[in-house]
Every structure is written in C-alpha cells, then in structure tokens.
Design a protein around this motif. Structure first.
Motif, short mmCIF file in Angstrom:
data_model
loop_
_atom_site.label_atom_id
_atom_site.label_comp_id
_atom_site.label_asym_id
_atom_site.label_seq_id
_atom_site.Cartn_x
_atom_site.Cartn_y
_atom_site.Cartn_z
N GLN A 1 -22.45 17.26 19.14
CA GLN A 1 -23.71 17.45 19.70
C GLN A 1 -24.82 16.43 19.23
N TYR A 2 -24.45 15.32 18.62
CA TYR A 2 -25.39 14.40 18.23
C TYR A 2 -25.31 13.08 18.89
N ASP A 3 -26.18 12.96 19.94
CA ASP A 3 -26.46 11.90 20.44
C ASP A 3 -25.04 11.16 21.00
N ALA A 4 -24.08 11.96 21.52
CA ALA A 4 -22.96 11.65 21.96
C ALA A 4 -22.90 10.72 23.39
N LYS A 5 -22.46 9.73 23.36
CA LYS A 5 -22.09 9.20 24.86
C LYS A 5 -20.88 9.62 25.19
N GLU A 6 -19.84 9.56 24.52
CA GLU A 6 -18.40 10.04 24.74
C GLU A 6 -17.80 10.81 23.49
N VAL A 7 -17.30 11.77 23.80
CA VAL A 7 -16.55 12.54 22.61
C VAL A 7 -15.03 12.23 22.66
N CYS A 8 -14.56 11.57 21.60
CA CYS A 8 -13.32 11.10 21.58
C CYS A 8 -12.27 12.06 20.58
N SER A 9 -11.04 11.80 20.60
CA SER A 9 -10.16 12.28 19.81
C SER A 9 -9.96 11.47 18.69
N THR A 10 -8.99 11.93 17.58
CA THR A 10 -8.84 11.37 16.12
C THR A 10 -8.30 9.97 16.58
N ILE B 1 0.85 -1.20 -0.06
CA ILE B 1 0.09 -0.08 -0.04
C ILE B 1 0.83 1.36 -0.04
N ALA B 2 0.55 2.13 -0.90
CA ALA B 2 1.37 3.41 -0.86
C ALA B 2 0.51 4.22 -0.08
N LEU B 3 1.24 5.01 0.91
CA LEU B 3 0.53 5.95 1.86
C LEU B 3 0.94 7.19 1.32
N ILE B 4 0.13 8.05 1.14
CA ILE B 4 0.13 9.61 0.78
C ILE B 4 -0.38 10.32 2.00
N LYS B 5 0.10 10.89 2.78
CA LYS B 5 -0.60 11.33 4.14
C LYS B 5 -0.84 13.17 3.60
N GLY B 6 0.22 13.66 3.03
CA GLY B 6 -0.21 15.02 2.33
C GLY B 6 -0.15 15.88 3.65
N ASP B 7 -0.98 17.01 3.61
CA ASP B 7 -1.00 18.16 4.40
C ASP B 7 -2.03 18.25 5.41
N GLY B 8 -1.80 19.34 6.28
CA GLY B 8 -2.84 19.57 7.36
C GLY B 8 -3.43 18.30 8.09
N ILE B 9 -4.49 17.81 8.09
CA ILE B 9 -4.88 16.58 8.88
C ILE B 9 -4.73 15.40 8.27
N GLY B 10 -4.20 15.32 7.14
CA GLY B 10 -3.78 14.15 6.40
C GLY B 10 -3.17 13.16 7.22
N PRO B 11 -2.01 13.54 7.87
CA PRO B 11 -1.13 12.32 8.63
C PRO B 11 -2.03 11.66 9.59
N GLU B 12 -2.68 12.65 10.42
CA GLU B 12 -3.56 12.15 11.53
C GLU B 12 -4.52 11.20 11.02
N ILE B 13 -5.22 11.50 9.91
CA ILE B 13 -6.31 10.54 9.73
C ILE B 13 -5.66 9.20 8.81
N ILE B 14 -4.71 9.36 8.46
CA ILE B 14 -4.10 8.03 7.45
C ILE B 14 -3.52 7.25 8.67
N ASP B 15 -3.01 7.83 9.59
CA ASP B 15 -2.44 6.98 10.90
C ASP B 15 -3.60 5.95 11.52
N GLU B 16 -4.65 6.74 11.48
CA GLU B 16 -5.97 6.04 12.30
C GLU B 16 -6.47 4.81 11.11
N THR C 1 -11.70 8.65 6.29
CA THR C 1 -10.31 7.82 5.85
C THR C 1 -10.55 6.24 6.00
N ILE C 2 -11.15 6.04 7.25
CA ILE C 2 -10.96 4.57 7.63
C ILE C 2 -11.97 3.82 6.40
#
Ligand code: IPM
Ligand code: MG
Length: 355
Positions: free
Chosen positions: A333-342, A6-21, A293-294
C-alpha cells in the motif's frame, strides 16, 4: 580470492524462502568483490525436532562453530507449541545462543525515506530515525535460576552478574563511538535490585568512554518515548527481556517487521538473523519480505567478515529497490510501483548489488 564458510540455518515457516534470497544476494556481491562463499546447511527448530527429536541437534552446533558466521532464518510454529518446553523450537534457539556465547544482540531500527508513509506513526515523528537496540542475549530472566512451575505457581528469576553487565556495556559504548556517541541504558531500577546493579555497573563502564554521553531511563518510560519521540535515541542498551520487547516496538517505526535485521555477537561465531519470526501463516506463498534477512547478510559481511564494500553494496541495493518502488505484499500500500514476490524482490536486489 577469499572463501568464507557460512552455516545456513533456514529453520521453519518462511525461514527457507528468505534465506534463499539472502544467499542469492550474497552470491551476487561475491562475484564483484573477489570473495566466495561456501554454505553448509544445518537444522534447528521444529524441522530439526521432526527429523531428529531435538530442536537443536549437536551437529548444528558443530557446523556453526566450524564456520565463519551463521545466517539464520526463523524458527517455531503452532505445530510444535504443545511440546514439552525443552523440545520446543524456541528452547533450541535459546540453547544455541548460549552455546555460541552470543551475548550481544544488535538490532538497528532505521526508517527508509521511501517508506515514510508505511509507519503507523506520523512521518514527522519517524523521519530520520536511526537507532540501535543493544540487547543482552544470554542472561537475565530468560536463563536465571531458579525457574520452574508446579500446578499453582510459576517462577523465573532475573539475574545479572557484574561481569555480564560489563561486557554488554562495552559493546554498547563501542558501537556508540561509531555512531552519534549517545547511550541510553534502559532498566527498572526504581523497582528491581538487579536493575540497580545494572545502572551502577553501566555508569562505571561509561567512565572509560568519556566522549559518549550516557543517560538512564526506566523501561516503561522508554516504551513511551519510543513512540513519542524516537529520534532522541541513538544506542539503547538493555537486558534480555526489555530488549526483546523494545526491539519489536522499535521495528514498527520502520513500517514493517520484515525490514529489520540483527546481529548476535560474542566471543566466538556470530549469528545473523532477521528480528521477525517464522510467520507460518504466510509460509510457502512467496509473499514474505526477504529484506530483513538480506540486511542481516549485510551485517554479517560487515561485522563478522570485515567485507564493508560488499555490505555497502547490499545496503545500497535495498535502498534502490525501495526507491524504485518495488514492494513485497506487506508494503504494497505504500508508494508501490510494482508489487513483487519474495524471490522477485531477492532477484531485484541481487541485480542492483552486483553492479
Ligand atoms: C527474538 C524472539 C526470541 C526471543 C524467541 C523466539 C525465543 O522473540 O529473537 O526476539 O525471545 O529472544
Ligand atoms: Mg522477540
């Protein structure tokens, strides 16, 4: 055991955080589906320009062509907005799509029951929405010649050849055969010659798919119908710029642009990417929603690798995380039981997917 490159192109901004997940989740399903991934990272966008002076280094094309699929985050940001056009991150992305020949961009928009209240439209309008925008990706006004500008005029040209329309139309009809067998082709045939050809050719291709019901709609009406009654649509077949606009519009049915994945496919290697951008304003804060991304990684498993079982596991894990009330900040705001990080969201989905 099968190993996929798999080639991973993370890119800019939030790209790296979301690809890692997404990688976290891929590795979680790998262990239980008897598959394995080897990843190679490649640069594109502003980060590539900063390091190499080119938003799309040749090495990135080579790495991508030498892989089984490309998982891509996002590119761009204000920092690079004043560069000459060919140096801008967006130009790198457009060249990349062209080089890989990914002419068909598949953008599903679905509404999760658990997030029915997150849409800006009424629940009774969006409940059960499940549509797919099939956008032509390497032609039309984005690439047509002549294009350019001087001090007083700017010009771009919308061009489609018969061949380009035929191949994207086949994609749309084939996808429709796996869904509820309806294609709505979107154009502006009342004004544009290029759209008239589009409509004629799509109608010809439709004869090869007698089971699929074809309708045509002008793009302005389609923009309205998407808001008025989105459930009337199954597959929406359209050109590059109309598809760009309509897919952003369709994403809002689901409540957050952070939820929608996409696949760009063609003759060679496919590119799997969220439909949202690089969101530099929230980058590095751990609040981005990794679900788009997932789900793009899940589309990669399904379309590029034929690993449907692993893809199903991811899709079900996302549904379960939402059902259990886990929400990133965009949906807090939408029916959250728990707010979580990326990264918490990534771990929750990975755990569910591994079961
Ligand atoms: C998209 C984006 C791109 C496009 C930009 C970043 C070039 O908006 O993937 O929808 O217009 O195709
Ligand atoms: Mg867009």
């Amino acid at each position: 055991m099968k190993t996929y490159k798999i080639a991973l192109i993370k890119g800019d901004g939030i790209g790296p955080e979301i690809i890692d997940e997404a990688v976290k989740v891929l590795d979680a399903v790998a262990s239980c589906c008897d598959i394995e991934f080897s990843y190679e990272e490649a640069l594109m966008g502003g980060c590539a320009y900063d390091i190499t002076g080119d938003p799309l280094p040749q090495e990135t094309i080579n790495i991508s062509l030498n892989s089984d699929a490309v998982l891509f985050g996002a590119i761009g940001g204000q920092k690079w907005d004043s560069l000459p056009r060919e140096k801008r991150p967006e130009s790198g992305l457009l060249r990349f799509r062209k080089e890989l020949g990914v002419y068909a961009n598949l953008r599903p928009a679905t509404v999760f029951d658990e997030l029915i209240n997150a849409s800006s439209l009424k629940p009774e309008v969006v409940k059960g929405v499940d549509l797919m925008v099939v956008r032509e990706l390497i032609g039309g006004i984005y690439f047509g010649e002549p294009k350019g500008r001087d001090e007083n005029r700017g010009w771009n040209t919308m061009v489609y050849t018969r061949e380009e329309i035929v191949r994207i139309a086949h994609q749309a009809f084939k996808i429709a055969m796996t869904r509820s067998k309806r294609v709505c082709s979107i154009d502006k045939a009342n004004v544009l010659d290029v759209s008239q050809l589009w409509r004629e050719v799509v109608t010809e291709v439709a004869r090869e798919y007698p089971e699929v019901e074809l309708s045509h709609m002008y793009v302005d009406n389609a923009a309205m119908q998407l808001i008025r009654d989105p459930r009337q649509f199954d597959v929406m077949l359209t050109g590059n710029i109309f598809g760009d606009i309509l897919s952003d519009e369709a994403s809002m049915l689901s409540g957050s642009i952070g939820l929608l994945p996409s696949a760009s496919v063609g003759a060679k290697i496919g590119v799997y990417e969220p439909i949202h951008g690089s969101a530099p304003d929230i980058a590095g804060q751990g609040i981005a929603n990794p679900i788009a991304t997932i789900l793009s990684a899940s589309m990669m498993l399904r379309y590029a690798l034929g690993e449907n079982e692993a893809a199903d596991k991811i899709d079900n894990a996302v549904k379960r995380a939402l059902k259990d009330g886990y929400r990133t900040k965009d949906l807090a705001q939408y029916d959250a039981k728990e707010v979580c990080s990326t990264s918490e969201m990534g771990s929750i989905i990975a755990n569910y997917a591994a079961k």
